[in-house]
Design a protein around this motif. Structure first.
Motif, PDB file in Angstrom:
ATOM      1  N   ASP A   1       1.306  -1.354  -3.948  1.00 20.10           N
ATOM      2  CA  ASP A   1       0.260  -0.720  -2.716  1.00 20.10           C
ATOM      3  C   ASP A   1       0.083   0.798  -2.908  1.00 20.10           C
ATOM      4  O   ASP A   1       1.070   1.501  -2.695  1.00 20.10           O
ATOM      5  CB  ASP A   1       0.811  -1.254  -1.408  1.00 20.10           C
ATOM      6  CG  ASP A   1      -0.154  -0.835  -0.204  1.00 20.10           C
ATOM      7  OD1 ASP A   1      -1.428  -1.320  -0.526  1.00 20.10           O
ATOM      8  OD2 ASP A   1       0.350  -0.493   0.875  1.00 20.10           O
TER       9      ASP A   1
ATOM     10  N   VAL B   1      -1.288   3.932  -1.135  1.00 25.79           N
ATOM     11  CA  VAL B   1      -1.791   4.590   0.200  1.00 25.79           C
ATOM     12  C   VAL B   1      -2.121   6.183   0.156  1.00 25.79           C
ATOM     13  O   VAL B   1      -1.412   6.649  -0.604  1.00 25.79           O
ATOM     14  CB  VAL B   1      -0.948   4.034   1.382  1.00 25.79           C
ATOM     15  CG1 VAL B   1      -0.593   2.376   1.399  1.00 25.79           C
ATOM     16  CG2 VAL B   1       0.489   4.633   0.984  1.00 25.79           C
TER      17      VAL B   1
ATOM     18  N   ARG C   1       0.338   6.309   9.073  1.00 26.87           N
ATOM     19  CA  ARG C   1      -0.324   4.985   8.766  1.00 26.87           C
ATOM     20  C   ARG C   1      -0.431   4.689   7.499  1.00 26.87           C
ATOM     21  O   ARG C   1      -0.774   5.667   6.682  1.00 26.87           O
ATOM     22  CB  ARG C   1      -1.882   4.674   9.340  1.00 26.87           C
ATOM     23  CG  ARG C   1      -2.028   4.937  10.864  1.00 26.87           C
ATOM     24  CD  ARG C   1      -3.588   4.683  11.589  1.00 26.87           C
ATOM     25  NE  ARG C   1      -4.207   5.989  11.164  1.00 26.87           N
ATOM     26  CZ  ARG C   1      -5.179   5.751  10.337  1.00 26.87           C
ATOM     27  NH1 ARG C   1      -5.599   4.871   9.705  1.00 26.87           N
ATOM     28  NH2 ARG C   1      -5.860   7.130   9.915  1.00 26.87           N
ATOM     29  N   ALA C   2      -0.377   3.471   7.059  1.00 25.60           N
ATOM     30  CA  ALA C   2      -0.623   3.277   5.543  1.00 25.60           C
ATOM     31  C   ALA C   2      -2.041   2.869   5.170  1.00 25.60           C
ATOM     32  O   ALA C   2      -2.262   1.649   5.067  1.00 25.60           O
ATOM     33  CB  ALA C   2       0.335   2.239   4.899  1.00 25.60           C
ATOM     34  N   VAL C   3      -3.009   3.850   4.743  1.00 23.08           N
ATOM     35  CA  VAL C   3      -4.282   3.794   4.617  1.00 23.08           C
ATOM     36  C   VAL C   3      -4.357   3.221   3.105  1.00 23.08           C
ATOM     37  O   VAL C   3      -4.020   4.020   2.344  1.00 23.08           O
ATOM     38  CB  VAL C   3      -5.101   4.733   5.213  1.00 23.08           C
ATOM     39  CG1 VAL C   3      -6.704   4.559   4.697  1.00 23.08           C
ATOM     40  CG2 VAL C   3      -4.877   5.085   6.551  1.00 23.08           C
ATOM     41  N   PRO C   4      -4.992   2.337   2.537  1.00 20.52           N
ATOM     42  CA  PRO C   4      -5.470   1.881   1.434  1.00 20.52           C
ATOM     43  C   PRO C   4      -6.081   3.001   0.510  1.00 20.52           C
ATOM     44  O   PRO C   4      -6.981   3.549   1.229  1.00 20.52           O
ATOM     45  CB  PRO C   4      -5.716   0.580   1.292  1.00 20.52           C
ATOM     46  CG  PRO C   4      -5.431   0.105   2.778  1.00 20.52           C
ATOM     47  CD  PRO C   4      -5.400   1.136   3.558  1.00 20.52           C
TER      48      PRO C   4
ATOM     49  N   GLU D   1      -0.152  -4.143  11.732  1.00 22.74           N
ATOM     50  CA  GLU D   1      -0.129  -3.949  10.267  1.00 22.74           C
ATOM     51  C   GLU D   1      -0.430  -2.430   9.728  1.00 22.74           C
ATOM     52  O   GLU D   1      -1.438  -1.851  10.403  1.00 22.74           O
ATOM     53  CB  GLU D   1      -1.150  -5.130   9.548  1.00 22.74           C
ATOM     54  CG  GLU D   1      -1.468  -4.903   8.226  1.00 22.74           C
ATOM     55  CD  GLU D   1      -2.304  -6.152   7.685  1.00 22.74           C
ATOM     56  OE1 GLU D   1      -2.357  -6.362   6.406  1.00 22.74           O
ATOM     57  OE2 GLU D   1      -2.737  -6.664   8.662  1.00 22.74           O
ATOM     58  N   ARG D   2       0.232  -2.046   8.743  1.00 21.77           N
ATOM     59  CA  ARG D   2       0.039  -0.623   8.302  1.00 21.77           C
ATOM     60  C   ARG D   2       0.216   0.398   9.133  1.00 21.77           C
ATOM     61  O   ARG D   2      -0.117   1.375   8.964  1.00 21.77           O
ATOM     62  CB  ARG D   2      -1.532  -0.599   7.552  1.00 21.77           C
ATOM     63  CG  ARG D   2      -1.795  -1.567   6.509  1.00 21.77           C
ATOM     64  CD  ARG D   2      -2.855  -1.343   5.570  1.00 21.77           C
ATOM     65  NE  ARG D   2      -3.003  -1.623   4.304  1.00 21.77           N
ATOM     66  CZ  ARG D   2      -2.354  -1.529   3.347  1.00 21.77           C
ATOM     67  NH1 ARG D   2      -1.610  -0.368   3.027  1.00 21.77           N
ATOM     68  NH2 ARG D   2      -2.546  -2.366   1.959  1.00 21.77           N
ATOM     69  N   GLN D   3       0.903   0.188  10.296  1.00 22.82           N
ATOM     70  CA  GLN D   3       1.462   1.168  11.063  1.00 22.82           C
ATOM     71  C   GLN D   3       2.858   1.505  10.666  1.00 22.82           C
ATOM     72  O   GLN D   3       3.658   0.601  10.719  1.00 22.82           O
ATOM     73  CB  GLN D   3       1.243   0.873  12.557  1.00 22.82           C
ATOM     74  CG  GLN D   3      -0.134   0.723  12.914  1.00 22.82           C
ATOM     75  CD  GLN D   3      -0.238   0.508  14.590  1.00 22.82           C
ATOM     76  OE1 GLN D   3       0.088  -0.587  14.645  1.00 22.82           O
ATOM     77  NE2 GLN D   3      -0.419   1.504  15.486  1.00 22.82           N
TER      78      GLN D   3
ATOM     79  N   TYR E   1       6.281  -0.796   7.010  1.00 28.81           N
ATOM     80  CA  TYR E   1       5.003  -1.226   7.358  1.00 28.81           C
ATOM     81  C   TYR E   1       4.699  -2.711   6.925  1.00 28.81           C
ATOM     82  O   TYR E   1       5.459  -2.967   5.711  1.00 28.81           O
ATOM     83  CB  TYR E   1       3.963  -0.141   7.308  1.00 28.81           C
ATOM     84  CG  TYR E   1       3.391   0.024   5.924  1.00 28.81           C
ATOM     85  CD1 TYR E   1       2.485  -0.881   5.208  1.00 28.81           C
ATOM     86  CD2 TYR E   1       3.853   1.048   5.113  1.00 28.81           C
ATOM     87  CE1 TYR E   1       1.997  -0.571   3.768  1.00 28.81           C
ATOM     88  CE2 TYR E   1       3.714   1.280   3.701  1.00 28.81           C
ATOM     89  CZ  TYR E   1       2.766   0.647   3.141  1.00 28.81           C
ATOM     90  OH  TYR E   1       2.006   0.659   1.826  1.00 28.81           O
TER      91      TYR E   1
ATOM     92  N   ILE F   1       2.156  -5.393   5.233  1.00 26.54           N
ATOM     93  CA  ILE F   1       0.939  -5.844   4.627  1.00 26.54           C
ATOM     94  C   ILE F   1       0.824  -7.224   4.884  1.00 26.54           C
ATOM     95  O   ILE F   1       1.544  -8.131   4.215  1.00 26.54           O
ATOM     96  CB  ILE F   1       0.995  -5.526   3.064  1.00 26.54           C
ATOM     97  CG1 ILE F   1       1.097  -4.076   2.652  1.00 26.54           C
ATOM     98  CG2 ILE F   1      -0.407  -6.150   2.375  1.00 26.54           C
ATOM     99  CD1 ILE F   1       1.279  -3.829   1.334  1.00 26.54           C
TER     100      ILE F   1
END
Length: 598
Positions: free
Chosen positions: A379, A381, A391-394, A430-432, A470, A472
């Motif tokens: 992943d 991010v 936040r895990a932003v792609p 998700e992704r927090q 986080y 996925i």
């Protein structure tokens, strides 16, 4: 009483024991149905495994069989040892500290304790520490914390353990052979029940204030089912290979207790032998048909590096039967894993065998497993969103230094639950990014004789792991330890980002740097990177410092002070991980001194 004698002599030629030295145990017992951790106790599991032909095998650094210990032999010797322990004055519920060398003596002592309802406490070996005084301090703390009545280890370690235990109330500091002089009491064999404490596991990072994880037979079986049945999906014929130390949860549980409760055979290489000859690990997998083996990222890195300089060492390897190449024990470095896959693909290795997982001693071992046969889920991010917004932003895979790269550790093991919570305790989506909490039958009973630490870690049965992660979808991604995060000018900076950047430079290796924050003269933060330096020329050192400073600024946008320290001076935990906090403490106290700066 503190005595020791030399180990017992080797078995006479022609005896069954002598023959066992030369013949490894088979991969399966054709007439014994496989049972996966469905036993009430660990001793019941060994009673069952002893009806078959499988067991434990110990190899030297060159991959030559030194000793084979079938489960039936282990059980017989352990039962005798339970009687000897009783004869030496050890009672049910007492603790016995065991130096966890990779060999039969440790196993006989460990299970001898279990058959007598005595609590074994595995201790690390001196070889896991760079400095004698550090080792003495650590094991003295663990012996004292556990209230051990005996300390048993190999003859070569008795002097240093005797030093560490000076002034403590112990029956004996010595070897397994010393206990042979004790009378064997028939009433010493009285295995503990399902809910009784089975063993105490000290975490690899425990130093000044050691905390011993209390694991019951029921805890172990619950985690064993999750691993063997649902995570690894063990089947008849699976064969494990391990160089992981018995004093670490991955070695003790993952490659000793878990195989035992599923009647699997294991081939062992001592950790120090792996460090000298890492390709022997792969040789054992190849020659013995190993199907399951685990290592931290650095283990795979060591093999890839060795084969790049000594390619002939991989000649003839066949790794095609290796179906679970597990990764755990530290933050996973995807680039390292891909390099290993590239290096050994010509030898039958498939990157689909990689299986990332996550766990900790406080839940016995395993908390999540990736799907088997799928390889790594990588992943990418956005670094800024992670640092500023949690936040895990792609982000695109080619984003370079704007990205952080993680490997997903899979789904929560069966019969357990996991939550990721924010600072206010609210469950995150998700992704927090938040703190990871774990719940279920594997969770420890608490820390031994430490109610304050227990209360801090457990709340209504939920374990605060201390890790940040986080989701996925339903897969967990770990981003680091909460206590390791650096807050610089309001930004969250992960020390691994700085360290990995430095360690990818020419001439540097994994573990060569430690990112810390010191206090400046004006009271502000002073980001610092300690770098192990091999060059002795002043110009080379100046160039190294300049390059490190520039790389770190480019990668994470932080102006770091670069401090060069001697090679092999950064402390590690007993399992080989960087002890970042200890490095900071040693540097601040002056015990870790900087090299003369150019």
């Amino acid at each position: 009483m503190q005595t020791s004698v030399l180990a017992t002599s080797a078995p006479a030629a022609g005896t069954v024991e002598a023959q066992l030295l030369r013949v490894p145990t088979p991969s399966e017992s054709p007439h014994l149905p496989v049972r996966l951790a469905d036993f009430p106790t660990i001793t019941a599991a060994l009673d069952y495994a002893a009806r078959g032909e499988t067991g434990f095998n110990f190899y030297d650094a060159r991959g030559t069989l030194a000793t084979a210990l079938p489960y039936r032999e282990l059980r017989d010797q352990a039962v005798v040892m339970a009687g000897r322990l009783a004869g030496a004055g050890v009672h049910p519920g007492d603790r016995v500290a065991l130096l966890a060398a990779t060999g039969p003596d440790f196993l006989v002592m460990f299970f001898g304790c279990l058959y007598g309802a005595i609590i074994p406490v595995p201790l690390p070996l001196p070889t896991a520490f760079g400095r004698r005084e550090n080792y003495v301090d650590q094991i003295r703390g663990q012996i004292k914390s556990s209230g051990a009545r005996l300390v048993i280890g190999a003859q070569e370690f008795v002097p240093i353990v005797t030093e560490a235990s000076t002034g403590l109330d112990l029956i004996l500091v010595g070897t397994r052979a010393d206990l042979n002089a004790a009378p064997e009491r028939s009433d010493g064999v009285r295995p503990g029940g399902t809910d009784m404490l089975a063993y105490i596991q000290y975490s690899s990072g425990s130093t000044r204030f050691p905390t011993g994880v209390c694991v019951t037979h029921a805890n172990l079986m619950a985690n064993g089912r999750s691993m063997c049945r649902d995570g690894l999906k063990l089947r008849a014929g699976d064969r494990a290979v391990s160089w992981l130390p018995f004093f670490h949860d991955m070695g003790l549980v993952g490659f000793m207790l878990a195989p035992l409760v599923s009647q699997a055979t294991v081939d062992y290489l001592a950790t120090e032998d792996f460090a000298r000859r890492p390709l022997t690990w792969l040789k054992l997998l190849s020659e013995n048909g190993g199907t399951v083996s685990y290592a931290p990222s650095f283990g795979y890195e060591l093999c890839a590096r060795r084969v790049s300089t000594r390619g002939e060492g991989a000649r003839g390897l066949d790794l095609s039967r290796w179906r679970v190449a597990g990764i755990g024990g530290e933050m996973i470095k995807p680039q390292v894993m891909l390099q290993f896959a590239d290096a050994f693909r010509p030898h039958g290795f498939s990157d689909k065998a990689f299986c990332a997982s996550y766990g900790l001693a406080e839940c016995v071992l395993a908390a999540t497993f990736a799907e088997l046969g799928a390889g790594m889920t990588i992943d990418h991010v956005a670094k800024d969103a992670l640092a500023q917004d949690h936040r895990a932003v792609p982000i695109a895979a080619d984003a370079g230094d704007r990205a952080r790269v993680f490997v997903a550790c899979g789904k929560v093991v069966a019969e357990h639950q996991m939550e990721i919570r924010g600072p206010d305790g609210a469950v995150l989506g998700e992704r927090q990014v938040g703190r990871v909490f774990f719940h279920g039958p594997s969770v420890m009973q608490g820390y031994f004789n430490d109610p304050d630490a227990t209360a801090e870690a457990l709340n209504n049965g939920w374990l605060d792991t201390g890790d940040l992660g986080y989701w996925i979808a339903d897969e967990l991604v770990i981003v680091g330890r909460a206590k390791d995060m650096l807050i610089i000018n309001g930004r969250n900076i992960w020390p691994q980002d700085i360290e990995w950047t430095v360690e990818h430079m020419d001439g540097l290796r994994s573990g060569d740097s430690a990112a810390i924050v010191l206090t400046a003269e004006d009271g502000g933060d002073r980001p610092t990177i300690l770098v192990q330096c091999r060059p002795t020329d002043a110009a080379d050192r100046t160039r190294l410092m300049t390059e490190v400073r520039a790389r770190v600024m480019e990668a994470v946008g932080v102006a770091c002070e670069v401090v060069l320290v001697p090679p092999r001076s950064l402390p590690k935990t007993s399992s080989g991980k960087l002890a970042r906090g200890k490095a900071k403490t040693l540097f601040m106290s002056g015990e870790l001194t900087a090299l003369e700066q150019p």
